[in-house]
Design a protein around this motif. Structure first.
Motif, mmCIF file in Angstrom:
data_model
loop_
_atom_site.group_PDB
_atom_site.id
_atom_site.type_symbol
_atom_site.label_atom_id
_atom_site.label_comp_id
_atom_site.label_asym_id
_atom_site.label_seq_id
_atom_site.Cartn_x
_atom_site.Cartn_y
_atom_site.Cartn_z
ATOM 1 N N LYS A 73 0.830 -1.209 0.000
ATOM 2 C CA LYS A 73 0.000 0.000 0.000
ATOM 3 C C LYS A 73 0.864 1.258 0.000
ATOM 4 N N LEU A 74 1.920 1.257 0.805
ATOM 5 C CA LEU A 74 2.806 2.418 0.847
ATOM 6 C C LEU A 74 3.534 2.613 -0.473
ATOM 7 N N ALA A 75 4.023 1.520 -1.055
ATOM 8 C CA ALA A 75 4.757 1.624 -2.323
ATOM 9 C C ALA A 75 3.867 2.156 -3.435
ATOM 10 N N THR A 76 2.671 1.626 -3.548
ATOM 11 C CA THR A 76 1.782 2.094 -4.622
ATOM 12 C C THR A 76 1.294 3.517 -4.362
ATOM 13 N N ALA A 77 1.086 3.864 -3.100
ATOM 14 C CA ALA A 77 0.654 5.232 -2.792
ATOM 15 C C ALA A 77 1.728 6.240 -3.183
ATOM 16 N N TYR A 78 2.977 5.946 -2.821
ATOM 17 C CA TYR A 78 4.058 6.864 -3.197
ATOM 18 C C TYR A 78 4.300 6.852 -4.702
ATOM 19 N N TYR A 79 4.096 5.723 -5.340
ATOM 20 C CA TYR A 79 4.255 5.658 -6.792
ATOM 21 C C TYR A 79 3.255 6.599 -7.470
ATOM 22 N N TYR A 80 2.001 6.547 -7.048
ATOM 23 C CA TYR A 80 0.986 7.392 -7.664
ATOM 24 C C TYR A 80 1.085 8.855 -7.243
ATOM 25 N N LYS A 81 1.800 9.138 -6.159
ATOM 26 C CA LYS A 81 2.074 10.520 -5.776
ATOM 27 C C LYS A 81 3.320 11.070 -6.474
ATOM 28 N N SER A 82 3.974 10.231 -7.279
ATOM 29 C CA SER A 82 5.199 10.559 -8.001
ATOM 30 C C SER A 82 6.374 10.839 -7.056
ATOM 31 N N GLU A 83 6.374 10.191 -5.911
ATOM 32 C CA GLU A 83 7.503 10.247 -4.992
ATOM 33 C C GLU A 83 8.235 8.917 -5.125
ATOM 34 N N TYR A 84 9.008 8.823 -6.213
ATOM 35 C CA TYR A 84 9.557 7.543 -6.622
ATOM 36 C C TYR A 84 10.648 7.023 -5.694
ATOM 37 N N ASP A 85 11.417 7.900 -5.079
ATOM 38 C CA ASP A 85 12.463 7.416 -4.176
ATOM 39 C C ASP A 85 11.865 6.697 -2.966
ATOM 40 N N LYS A 86 10.776 7.231 -2.431
ATOM 41 C CA LYS A 86 10.098 6.559 -1.319
ATOM 42 C C LYS A 86 9.408 5.284 -1.792
ATOM 43 N N ALA A 87 8.863 5.328 -3.009
ATOM 44 C CA ALA A 87 8.206 4.141 -3.555
ATOM 45 C C ALA A 87 9.197 2.998 -3.717
ATOM 46 N N VAL A 88 10.396 3.308 -4.197
ATOM 47 C CA VAL A 88 11.424 2.272 -4.385
ATOM 48 C C VAL A 88 11.786 1.648 -3.037
ATOM 49 N N THR A 89 11.881 2.463 -2.009
ATOM 50 C CA THR A 89 12.200 1.946 -0.678
ATOM 51 C C THR A 89 11.160 0.936 -0.215
ATOM 52 N N TRP A 90 9.883 1.280 -0.387
ATOM 53 C CA TRP A 90 8.822 0.375 0.068
ATOM 54 C C TRP A 90 8.699 -0.845 -0.833
ATOM 55 N N PHE A 91 8.943 -0.668 -2.132
ATOM 56 C CA PHE A 91 8.941 -1.837 -3.023
ATOM 57 C C PHE A 91 10.040 -2.819 -2.610
ATOM 58 N N GLN A 92 11.213 -2.303 -2.268
ATOM 59 C CA GLN A 92 12.315 -3.175 -1.867
ATOM 60 C C GLN A 92 11.984 -3.925 -0.579
ATOM 61 N N LYS A 93 11.347 -3.249 0.373
ATOM 62 C CA LYS A 93 10.945 -3.938 1.596
ATOM 63 C C LYS A 93 9.895 -5.003 1.297
ATOM 64 N N LEU A 94 8.975 -4.675 0.400
ATOM 65 C CA LEU A 94 7.942 -5.644 0.031
ATOM 66 C C LEU A 94 8.551 -6.874 -0.613
ATOM 67 N N PHE A 95 9.449 -6.667 -1.570
ATOM 68 C CA PHE A 95 10.026 -7.793 -2.297
ATOM 69 C C PHE A 95 11.030 -8.575 -1.447
ATOM 70 N N SER A 96 11.577 -7.962 -0.403
ATOM 71 C CA SER A 96 12.450 -8.720 0.495
ATOM 72 C C SER A 96 11.643 -9.650 1.401
ATOM 73 N N GLU A 97 10.369 -9.318 1.627
ATOM 74 C CA GLU A 97 9.527 -10.138 2.498
ATOM 75 C C GLU A 97 8.792 -11.240 1.744
ATOM 76 N N GLU A 98 8.379 -10.955 0.522
ATOM 77 C CA GLU A 98 7.653 -11.968 -0.238
ATOM 78 C C GLU A 98 7.977 -11.854 -1.720
ATOM 79 N N LYS A 99 7.808 -12.966 -2.421
ATOM 80 C CA LYS A 99 8.088 -13.000 -3.855
ATOM 81 C C LYS A 99 6.986 -12.273 -4.616
ATOM 82 N N ASN A 100 7.384 -11.523 -5.615
ATOM 83 C CA ASN A 100 6.419 -10.770 -6.402
ATOM 84 C C ASN A 100 5.770 -11.676 -7.448
#
Length: 113
Positions: A57-84
């Motif tokens: 939720k955080l990654a997609t929210a920041y992605y759609y807000k165009s705050e890509y650096d924060k989105a990348v951080t949350w995407f990395q945490k997401l993908f470290s916890e579970e497989k995409n």
């Protein structure tokens, strides 16, 4: 005759007024519009209760807000916890990475000149 008109006008005016007041009283406010979900989720993560659902939720929210650096951080945490398994998330992550890389290259060019 004038009193009948006056009485009819008064009743008509009172009826219209009561209808308009009744319609304005039924307006409900949506409390969820005033809540910033991103801040709530970040507070939950800060307290140590982060889950892959919240990271997504955080990654997609920041992605759609165009705050890509924060989105990348949350995407990395997401993908470290579970497989995409969602191709749309992979696309969003790649686009966010490209946007961050483009921004950093622009900043490095500014430093040179």
């Amino acid at each position: 005759m004038i009193t009948k008109r006056f009485l009819l006008t008064l009743i008509l005016f009172a009826g219209i007024s009561s209808l308009s007041i009744a319609q304005s009283a039924t307006h409900k406010t949506d409390v969820n519009k005033d809540i910033d979900v991103v801040r709530v989720y970040e507070q939950v993560v800060k307290e140590g209760y982060g889950t892959p659902f919240i990271y997504k939720k955080l990654a997609t929210a920041y992605y759609y807000k165009s705050e890509y650096d924060k989105a990348v951080t949350w995407f990395q945490k997401l993908f470290s916890e579970e497989k995409n398994t969602d191709p749309e998330l992979a696309t969003q992550y790649n686009q966010a990475l490209k946007a961050v890389a483009a921004t950093s290259s622009k900043n490095s060019l500014k430093d040179i000149f």
